[in-house]
Design an enzyme around this catalytic site. Structure first.
Site, PDB file in Angstrom:
ATOM      1  N   GLU A 104     -29.202 -27.070  24.222  1.00  0.00           N
ATOM      2  CA  GLU A 104     -29.738 -25.738  23.942  1.00  0.00           C
ATOM      3  C   GLU A 104     -30.426 -25.701  22.570  1.00  0.00           C
ATOM      4  OE1 GLU A 104     -28.289 -21.148  24.470  1.00  0.00           O
ATOM      5  OE2 GLU A 104     -26.994 -22.468  23.332  1.00  0.00           O
TER       6      GLU A 104
ATOM      7  N   GLY B 138     -21.047 -24.631  16.069  1.00  0.00           N
ATOM      8  CA  GLY B 138     -19.619 -24.507  16.298  1.00  0.00           C
ATOM      9  C   GLY B 138     -19.197 -25.035  17.654  1.00  0.00           C
TER      10      GLY B 138
ATOM     11  N   GLU C 107     -17.197 -19.078  23.753  1.00  0.00           N
ATOM     12  CA  GLU C 107     -17.792 -20.023  24.708  1.00  0.00           C
ATOM     13  C   GLU C 107     -17.372 -19.726  26.146  1.00  0.00           C
ATOM     14  OE1 GLU C 107     -20.126 -21.770  23.502  1.00  0.00           O
ATOM     15  OE2 GLU C 107     -19.553 -21.151  21.467  1.00  0.00           O
TER      16      GLU C 107
ATOM     17  N   HIS D 225     -19.467 -17.052  27.578  1.00  0.00           N
ATOM     18  CA  HIS D 225     -20.775 -17.563  28.003  1.00  0.00           C
ATOM     19  C   HIS D 225     -20.772 -18.078  29.444  1.00  0.00           C
ATOM     20  CE1 HIS D 225     -23.481 -17.229  24.700  1.00  0.00           C
ATOM     21  NE2 HIS D 225     -22.771 -17.960  23.858  1.00  0.00           N
TER      22      HIS D 225
ATOM     23  N   GLU E  20     -25.923 -14.305  23.471  1.00  0.00           N
ATOM     24  CA  GLU E  20     -25.131 -14.430  22.241  1.00  0.00           C
ATOM     25  C   GLU E  20     -24.528 -13.109  21.778  1.00  0.00           C
ATOM     26  OE1 GLU E  20     -24.274 -17.172  21.450  1.00  0.00           O
ATOM     27  OE2 GLU E  20     -25.780 -18.528  22.255  1.00  0.00           O
TER      28      GLU E  20
END
Length: 819
Positions: free
Chosen positions: A183, A317, A354, A357, A376
């Protein structure tokens, strides 16, 4: 065999019908001669846009990758099943730093007759990171073809694409692994592909490896075959329909802990063998949070397994690859002996982000990178929702940090709208910033408060279900949220509005003022008897009403602000939408005080004119508990913002110890020996507080070498050194003198480069320093001028200068008189 053929044909038919249903069928040939450009090799290239044409749509990738961890090279072969929307002789796709050795096209007739297919000529356009595969005959609209490509490349030295990483064992042995991070635009560095989020497809992945390694990918391994020569080939199950940036694979020798959720999802956490015992907390957190999200979204996690892996060298991260989430070690590993409560919170927060997501971004993906905030901003917002539900003991109020961070950036004129045009890879990378993450989360929190938690959650679930395995735009979210509110609810005060013609557009109208323009509003409140007068302005740091640019920076800016307030006569939360520059509210009676932005749920700053601040201060002196903790924090923050101020125990002990030569050397040795990344972070910070110039310079050298201090930490290292008065010039001079070397390690618009630029310059506060920075940025030519962070830096330094000029004299006098 006949059964398999029928199933295969049915699958193709369903995919084609799906494509037609989305309106993908094109009526004109998009690769015509008007679009020809000439790349560096001077051969005509049939496409002149950075975005790919919609002539060809990928349906399925069959990808085989073989990395050599001794030579740091890899070879690959892929077969892409494509659907033709328009007659064309070219297949345009992405490729970067790959050498294409063979490219062959097979038609449907070729598939059934086992003919070798037709060789394709490869044209390259390096500036656009694109290749064109030219067919000797035209591809026919409505038909399915297979494109087989053989290629090879080098495992990258940086942190993007398919790259090498390393770690040291307790015995001092260096071991190499290979991992991916795609990404936003780096899948094209690992295999030729349609590397845009709307080109979703299924992926069948095979990885070749040596026996001492394991291979991981998005899906579970379904079989392993022996190839001879010590090589094994792992075959992974076909993925769900997804974007290229979510593809992932890792070749390593790591160990794992495993558990199973109540819904049967196998969850595994991987780490290097010496750190394997630090994965227990992450495993428990991942299981707990995954179960929460499945229930909260009313949508099952669609994969049979979820892996989380701690990568020794990782730039950000973490990365939310579907089914194989990659993490920086400090974001996943937790050692109860050396990790603090703050470390535990960080690990939990990143895992929550995460996993969110897996729905926001993976299941439903933004149509283009201009709407990355849909990924995000939602993931940041869901940190708050999920942690408050699953780990209330952590007392996690992320909104405070997100709120402060967003305002700090958004109050500068160099900020940008949440939904912002982004075309080039550099512009796309720069969209991953505090505006997309933190401001995005803040406006979602504000909208949730405005609609109610129940209505907001129902709207989000509807959005996720409607656009599953598809792409969405910001307007799609607003429409899903508005559609939850029936017209009958208007009389009940549900604050889900309709336009005059009855269409569900009011939420979109309100929220567009928050996503289509940059900045944050300042609401000015003045009480006169039983009337509250309201006025809105754009809040800007370092620009004052008497400045000549003030009027221009204020014009055309206004928001639909969902205000909340309480008064001295009622603790009921009152609501009002401020849609104009000025407005007024009539109260039943006069009040001693009024407080707006209840519990800091709104994204705006409030200034209380007249006696407003004095009345609030008096109340706080008498009984501060009448305001919630969030309201008290909000008042303090607003007061500090209104006056351009420049913005755990072990860490402190280390910092004190680092001030002596012997202590510094001891800490550096401990840093190299420690296997706890939480402890290493505290030691590294302490090392940067040294007053000795040569020791700070040694840290920078070690960071560039990447052995003792991993290069992934170079950006935060330079930032920390620049905060040390002894290291300010050292860090700044290093960046200027080593710019080209830094670009060899990090992509131009990467988070690391932006941190380095901002971290080593934003504290400057003199006109000489401002001129130095301007000269440096000019010397970068196109590289520097393309980076938005340069404008942020220049505006920040100018703000610092103006603050000193305005306040230094009075501050000096106050100190002389009072200390």
């Amino acid at each position: 065999m006949a059964c398999l053929c029928r199933r295969y044909s049915l699958l193709i038919l369903l995919q084609i019908l799906y494509i037609y249903s989305l309106g993908f069928y094109a009526r004109t040939n998009e690769t015509n001669k008007e679009n020809e450009t000439f790349p560096t090799d001077k051969k005509p290239f049939p496409w002149n846009s950075l975005k790919l044409p919609r002539v060809i749509v990928p349906l399925h990738y069959d990808l085989c990758i073989h990395p050599d961890l001794s030579t740091f090279h890899f070879t690959g072969q892929e077969t892409i099943e494509i659907f033709v929307r328009t007659n064309t002789s070219f297949i345009i796709l992405h490729s970067k730093d790959l050498e294409i050795t063979s490219s062959v096209l097979l038609s449907k007739d070729d598939m059934w007759s086992s003919t070798p297919g037709k060789k394709l000529q490869v044209l390259e356009h390096p500036a656009h990171e694109q290749i064109a595969l030219q067919s000797p005959e035209e591809l026919v609209v409505g038909q399915v073809y297979l494109v087989t490509i053989e290629f090879h490349g080098k495992l990258a030295d940086g942190f993007d694409g398919f790259y090498k990483s390393s770690y040291k064992t307790h015995g001092g042995e260096t071991r190499i692994i290979a991992t991916t991070d795609f990404e936003p635009t780096s899948a094209r560095m690992a295999f030729p592909c349609f590397d845009e989020p709307s080109f979703k497809a299924n992926f069948s992945i095979k990885i070749r490896r040596e026996k001492q390694h394991i291979a991981l990918s998005n899906m579970p391994k379904i079989k392993t075959t022996e190839l001879g020569g010590g090589l094994l080939e792992d075959h992974f199950d076909v993925t769900v329909k997804m974007s290229t940036y979510l593809v992932a694979y890792v070749i390593c020798d790591f160990k794992s802990l495993e558990a199973t959720t109540s819904s049967g999802i196998k969850v595994s956490v991987y780490a290097s063998p010496d750190k394997w015992d630090q994965t227990r907390y992450a495993l428990n957190a991942a299981v707990k949070l995954l179960e929460f999200y499945e229930k909260h979204f009313d949508i099952s996690f669609p994969l049979p397994k979820l892996d989380l892996i701690a990568v020794p060298d990782f730039q950000s991260g973490a990365m939310e690859n579907w089914g194989l989430i990659t993490y920086r070690e400090t974001s996943l590993l937790y050692d109860p002996k050396t990790s603090s409560a703050a470390d535990k919170l960080w690990v939990t927060k990143v895992i929550a982000h995460e996993l969110a997501h897996q729905w926001f971004g993976n299941l439903v993906t933004m149509e283009w990178w201009n709407d990355i905030w849909l990924n995000e901003g939602f993931a940041r917002f869901m940190e708050l929702v999920s942690l408050n539900a699953t780990y209330p003991e952590l007392q996690y109020d992320f909104f405070m940090n997100a709120y402060f961070g967003a305002i700090a950036r958004d109050s500068l004129n160099s900020s940008h709208p949440i939904s912002n045009p982004a075309e080039t890879p550099i512009q796309i990378n720069e969209m991953f910033d505090t505006v997309s993450y933190d401001k995005g989360a803040c406006i979602l929190k504000m909208l949730q408060d405005f609609l109610s938690k129940q209505v907001f959650q129902k709207g989000v679930i509807q959005y996720l279900k409607k656009y599953s395995y598809r792409n969405a735009k910001t307007d799609d979210l607003w429409n899903s949220l508005a559609d939850i509110c029936p017209e009958g609810d208007l009389s009940s005060g549900s604050f889900c509005f309709f336009s005059h013609d009855g269409s569900l557009t009011e939420i979109k109208e309100m929220m567009n003022t928050w996503t289509h323009q940059k900045g944050i509003p300042l609401v000015l409140v003045k009480c006169e008897g039983n009337t509250i007068k309201l006025r809105q302005e754009r809040f800007l740091k370092g620009v004052f009403e008497e400045d000549p640019e003030w009027a221009n920076l204020q014009s055309r800016y206004f928001w639909h602000i969902p205000l909340t307030y309480i008064t001295s006569s009622s603790n009921t939360v009152h609501r009002h939408v401020l849609k104009t520059k000025t407005d007024s509210l009539k109260l039943k009676e006069g009040v001693a005080w009024v407080k707006f932005n209840v519990d800091m749920n709104g994204y705006y700053i409030v200034h209380y004119e007249g006696n407003g601040w004095d009345n609030i201060i008096t109340l706080l002196d008498q009984n501060h508990t009448l305001f919630s903790p969030q309201d008290r924090v909000n008042l303090i923050h607003n007061a500090f913002e209104l006056v351009s101020l420049p913005t755990d125990l072990l860490k402190t002990v280390y910092s004190v110890g680092a001030q002596t030569g012997a202590g510094w050397n001891y800490l550096l040795k401990q840093y190299s020996l420690s296997v706890s990344d939480a402890e290493k972070n505290k030691i590294l910070y302490a090392l940067t507080t040294s007053r000795h110039h040569e020791k700070l310079a040694k840290l920078i050298t070690l960071g560039m070498e990447g052995e003792v201090i991993k290069t992934q930490n170079l950006a935060i290292l330079l930032h920390a050194i620049a905060r040390n008065p002894e290291g300010q010039r050292l860090a700044w001079n290093f960046v200027r003198e080593n710019w080209k070397k830094l670009l060899e390690k990090f992509e131009l618009a990467s988070f690391s480069i932006r941190t380095i630029i901002f971290g080593t310059t934003s504290h400057f506060s003199s006109r000489d320093e401002l001129e130095e920075v301007k000269i440096f940025f000019k010397s970068l030519n196109n590289q520097g001028s393309q980076l938005k962070i340069t404008r942020v830096v220049l505006e920040t330094i100018t703000k610092n200068i103006r603050w000193l000029e305005k306040n230094l004299s009075s501050l000096r006098n106050w100190l002389l008189n009072n200390l």
